[in-house]
Design a protein around this motif. Structure first.
Motif, PDB file in Angstrom:
ATOM      1  N   MET A  72     -11.260  21.754   0.396  1.00 55.12           N
ATOM      2  CA  MET A  72     -10.478  21.012   1.383  1.00 55.12           C
ATOM      3  C   MET A  72      -9.420  21.898   2.027  1.00 55.12           C
ATOM      4  N   LYS A  73      -8.961  21.492   3.210  1.00 51.64           N
ATOM      5  CA  LYS A  73      -7.970  22.251   3.954  1.00 51.64           C
ATOM      6  C   LYS A  73      -6.559  21.742   3.690  1.00 51.64           C
ATOM      7  N   VAL A  74      -6.360  21.172   2.528  1.00 54.49           N
ATOM      8  CA  VAL A  74      -5.038  20.742   2.082  1.00 54.49           C
ATOM      9  C   VAL A  74      -4.822  21.276   0.677  1.00 54.49           C
ATOM     10  N   SER A  75      -3.565  21.362   0.264  1.00 53.81           N
ATOM     11  CA  SER A  75      -3.247  21.921  -1.050  1.00 53.81           C
ATOM     12  C   SER A  75      -3.215  20.832  -2.110  1.00 53.81           C
ATOM     13  N   TRP A  76      -3.295  21.256  -3.364  1.00 51.87           N
ATOM     14  CA  TRP A  76      -3.163  20.290  -4.449  1.00 51.87           C
ATOM     15  C   TRP A  76      -1.795  19.630  -4.425  1.00 51.87           C
ATOM     16  N   THR A  77      -0.752  20.389  -4.070  1.00 52.12           N
ATOM     17  CA  THR A  77       0.597  19.821  -4.025  1.00 52.12           C
ATOM     18  C   THR A  77       0.651  18.650  -3.040  1.00 52.12           C
ATOM     19  N   ASN A  88      -7.262  14.534   9.029  1.00 55.33           N
ATOM     20  CA  ASN A  88      -6.676  15.146   7.849  1.00 55.33           C
ATOM     21  C   ASN A  88      -7.020  14.318   6.614  1.00 55.33           C
ATOM     22  N   PRO A  89      -7.601  14.942   5.568  1.00 56.43           N
ATOM     23  CA  PRO A  89      -8.043  14.163   4.400  1.00 56.43           C
ATOM     24  C   PRO A  89      -6.913  13.506   3.627  1.00 56.43           C
ATOM     25  N   LEU A  90      -5.667  13.905   3.847  1.00 64.48           N
ATOM     26  CA  LEU A  90      -4.553  13.274   3.133  1.00 64.48           C
ATOM     27  C   LEU A  90      -4.455  11.782   3.453  1.00 64.48           C
ATOM     28  N   TYR A  91      -4.939  11.386   4.632  1.00 69.19           N
ATOM     29  CA  TYR A  91      -4.869   9.972   5.010  1.00 69.19           C
ATOM     30  C   TYR A  91      -5.924   9.138   4.285  1.00 69.19           C
ATOM     31  N   ASN A  92      -6.946   9.793   3.732  1.00 66.26           N
ATOM     32  CA  ASN A  92      -8.008   9.061   3.031  1.00 66.26           C
ATOM     33  C   ASN A  92      -7.509   8.391   1.755  1.00 66.26           C
ATOM     34  N   TYR A  93      -6.553   9.005   1.084  1.00 66.91           N
ATOM     35  CA  TYR A  93      -6.217   8.569  -0.266  1.00 66.91           C
ATOM     36  C   TYR A  93      -5.608   7.174  -0.307  1.00 66.91           C
ATOM     37  N   VAL A  94      -4.742   6.855   0.645  1.00 68.07           N
ATOM     38  CA  VAL A  94      -4.104   5.537   0.632  1.00 68.07           C
ATOM     39  C   VAL A  94      -3.941   4.983   2.043  1.00 68.07           C
ATOM     40  N   ALA A  95      -3.426   5.809   2.949  1.00 70.77           N
ATOM     41  CA  ALA A  95      -2.900   5.314   4.217  1.00 70.77           C
ATOM     42  C   ALA A  95      -3.916   4.538   5.047  1.00 70.77           C
ATOM     43  N   LEU A  96      -5.151   5.033   5.144  1.00 72.21           N
ATOM     44  CA  LEU A  96      -6.120   4.412   6.039  1.00 72.21           C
ATOM     45  C   LEU A  96      -6.525   3.010   5.608  1.00 72.21           C
ATOM     46  N   THR A  97      -6.605   2.781   4.318  1.00 68.49           N
ATOM     47  CA  THR A  97      -7.120   1.486   3.835  1.00 68.49           C
ATOM     48  C   THR A  97      -6.040   0.552   3.301  1.00 68.49           C
ATOM     49  N   VAL A  98      -4.783   0.926   3.420  1.00 73.63           N
ATOM     50  CA  VAL A  98      -3.735   0.091   2.830  1.00 73.63           C
ATOM     51  C   VAL A  98      -3.658  -1.270   3.519  1.00 73.63           C
ATOM     52  N   ILE A  99      -3.808  -1.323   4.836  1.00 75.42           N
ATOM     53  CA  ILE A  99      -3.719  -2.614   5.536  1.00 75.42           C
ATOM     54  C   ILE A  99      -4.908  -3.514   5.202  1.00 75.42           C
ATOM     55  N   PRO A 100      -6.162  -3.024   5.275  1.00 80.39           N
ATOM     56  CA  PRO A 100      -7.276  -3.907   4.875  1.00 80.39           C
ATOM     57  C   PRO A 100      -7.148  -4.439   3.451  1.00 80.39           C
ATOM     58  N   LEU A 101      -6.758  -3.580   2.498  1.00 77.90           N
ATOM     59  CA  LEU A 101      -6.616  -4.037   1.115  1.00 77.90           C
ATOM     60  C   LEU A 101      -5.451  -5.018   0.974  1.00 77.90           C
ATOM     61  N   ALA A 102      -4.391  -4.788   1.734  1.00 77.25           N
ATOM     62  CA  ALA A 102      -3.240  -5.687   1.682  1.00 77.25           C
ATOM     63  C   ALA A 102      -3.569  -7.067   2.243  1.00 77.25           C
ATOM     64  N   LEU A 103      -4.600  -7.162   3.057  1.00 72.04           N
ATOM     65  CA  LEU A 103      -5.065  -8.461   3.545  1.00 72.04           C
ATOM     66  C   LEU A 103      -6.119  -9.065   2.615  1.00 72.04           C
ATOM     67  N   LEU A 104      -6.917  -8.208   1.997  1.00 68.75           N
ATOM     68  CA  LEU A 104      -8.015  -8.674   1.160  1.00 68.75           C
ATOM     69  C   LEU A 104      -7.530  -9.351  -0.117  1.00 68.75           C
ATOM     70  N   ILE A 105      -6.552  -8.768  -0.775  1.00 70.19           N
ATOM     71  CA  ILE A 105      -6.106  -9.306  -2.067  1.00 70.19           C
ATOM     72  C   ILE A 105      -5.505 -10.713  -1.934  1.00 70.19           C
ATOM     73  N   PRO A 106      -4.545 -10.938  -1.050  1.00 73.79           N
ATOM     74  CA  PRO A 106      -4.035 -12.312  -0.932  1.00 73.79           C
ATOM     75  C   PRO A 106      -5.062 -13.287  -0.367  1.00 73.79           C
ATOM     76  N   ALA A 107      -5.986 -12.805   0.454  1.00 69.75           N
ATOM     77  CA  ALA A 107      -7.033 -13.699   0.959  1.00 69.75           C
ATOM     78  C   ALA A 107      -7.886 -14.217  -0.184  1.00 69.75           C
ATOM     79  N   ALA A 108      -8.243 -13.335  -1.120  1.00 65.05           N
ATOM     80  CA  ALA A 108      -9.031 -13.756  -2.278  1.00 65.05           C
ATOM     81  C   ALA A 108      -8.239 -14.705  -3.165  1.00 65.05           C
ATOM     82  N   ALA A 109      -6.944 -14.420  -3.340  1.00 67.81           N
ATOM     83  CA  ALA A 109      -6.107 -15.300  -4.162  1.00 67.81           C
ATOM     84  C   ALA A 109      -5.987 -16.683  -3.535  1.00 67.81           C
ATOM     85  N   ALA A 110      -5.759 -16.732  -2.234  1.00 69.49           N
ATOM     86  CA  ALA A 110      -5.645 -18.025  -1.552  1.00 69.49           C
ATOM     87  C   ALA A 110      -6.951 -18.809  -1.635  1.00 69.49           C
TER      88      ALA A 110
END
Length: 397
Positions: A198-203, A259-281
């Motif tokens: 990858m073109k990003v560092s471990w840090t 940039n692969p750094l966005y893959n880890y959390v940023a890109l999917t945070v909104i869909p998951l933040a909608l999915l969890i309460p939708a399932a609970a409701a």
């Protein structure tokens, strides 16, 4: 600790826990190097290489949601901490010991002090990949969860004081901070040397993906989402739209260069933040689906044990057939034709489920039944989105 008014349990989220664990399994299967055909191996890793990050993000958000949903007025900080430690450490200690035995059997080096840090679940705090890649590698996320559990009694006091009318603003602000983390990593942390291919560092990867304080934001977001549902502020969105949005974003991330750094959390945070309460409701309205069916709930119940054992079974099960490096240059097993590789992954999945069932039945469940029962009954107030007469269902956490 501040109480919630939850009177319903969340079987759909229990079923979804196994799907998240299966995503983590898929990425470790992709990295195992079981396919001889380069195009097949590359295609499999391209499509499943980020699945584990999405699964882990789901788990972290779900932890905040479920703990906020199920907190009881009679509970104490000490009692809460005791139960949470009993939840993670028995499975961790069993799989940690198994990992040491497997390392010894395969004549692999046992790194020190990295392995000691792994034992006490403090290794995620160190920005060194050698600390993550010790013993049972997946336990780094338990190190993060440990921070969640230790900080929850303090966090719930603050989250409980947020006015219902301000909850969505607080959630949006938390999402913005999460999406800002890759930007911070790009601007302030070195991008060399590149980690693996990858073109990003471990840090940089560590900062957005492993660093417990960074991942605490997802936990807090889950807490806020639980309060949104409990306060009757949920927007009424069903499960299907956020599930489709998650799929679209995931596919887009595979096909579009970024940039692969966005893959880890940023890109999917909104869909998951909608999915969890939708399932609970959906659950509190008593809606039946395949997610809250008995087989899925059972798989969800053993999902933590599955998460703990699957990596060891994949890696060391593969090494039973030989010793060749995987795509990361780490000791692994032989590469097969496509049917052979798929057969191995299917067999590893079945074995992981069976071993997880044994760990759950012999260790996790007896410990929690003996020492992990919370004090007092749940509150009896109605959840605003819950209709009269909805029955309790299976626990989600």
């Amino acid at each position: 600790m501040a109480p919630s008014n939850a009177t319903s349990r969340l079987p759909s989220l229990t079923g979804m826990r196994f799907l998240a664990a299966l995503m983590v399994f898929s990425v470790h299967g992709a990295a195992a190097g079981v396919f001889r055909d380069i195009d097949v191996a590359a295609g499999y890793y391209r499509w499943f290489g980020n699945a584990g990050a999405v699964g882990v993000s789901f788990f972290f958000m779900l932890s905040g949601f479920v703990l906020t949903w199920s907190v009881r007025p009679a509970d104490t900080v000490r009692g809460f901490w005791r139960r949470r430690l009993l939840k993670i450490f028995p499975n961790h200690l069993v799989t940690f010991a198994a990992a040491l035995v497997l390392l010894a059997v395969t004549s692999s080096a046992i790194a020190f002090p990295e392995t000691l840090a792994n034992l006490f679940l403090v290794h995620a705090w160190v920005p060194d990949s050698g600390y993550v890649e010790t013993a049972n590698t997946v336990s780094w996320s338990l190190s993060v969860e440990l921070l969640f559990y230790l900080s929850f009694p303090l966090l719930i006091k603050g989250v409980s004081r947020i006015a219902p009318s301000a909850l969505w603003y607080a959630a949006a602000g938390t999402v913005a901070l999460i999406m800002l983390l890759p930007v911070i990593a790009q601007l302030l942390l070195p991008d060399t040397p590149g980690f693996m291919f990858m073109k990003v560092s471990w840090t940089q990867i560590w900062f957005v993906y492993v660093f417990p304080l960074a991942r605490l934001l997802e936990f807090v977001l889950g807490m806020l989402l639980a309060r949104i549902v409990l306060a009757g502020r949920w927007i009424g969105l069903g499960v299907v739209p956020p599930a489709l949005l998650t799929l679209v974003v995931y596919v887009g991330a595979v096909r579009i260069e970024h940039n692969p750094l966005y893959n880890y959390v940023a890109l999917t945070v909104i869909p998951l933040a909608l999915l969890i309460p939708a399932a609970a409701a959906s659950d509190v309205k008593g809606r039946a689906s395949w997610l809250n069916s008995r087989p899925m709930v059972w798989l969800g119940d053993i999902s933590f044990a599955f998460y703990c054992v699957h990596y060891l079974i994949l890696i060391y099960g593969h090494r039973l057939f030989g010793s060749d490096p995987n795509i990361f240059g780490k000791p692994s097993g032989p590469a097969w034709n496509t049917p052979g590789g798929l057969l191995f992954l299917a067999a590893a999945l079945v074995v992981s489920v069976l071993v997880a069932w044994a760990l759950y039945a012999l260790v996790e469940r007896p410990v929690m039944r003996r020492w992990g029962r919370p004090p007092g009954p749940r509150r009896t107030e109605q959840i605003p989105v819950r209709p009269e007469g909805t029955a309790e269902t299976t626990a989600a956490h």
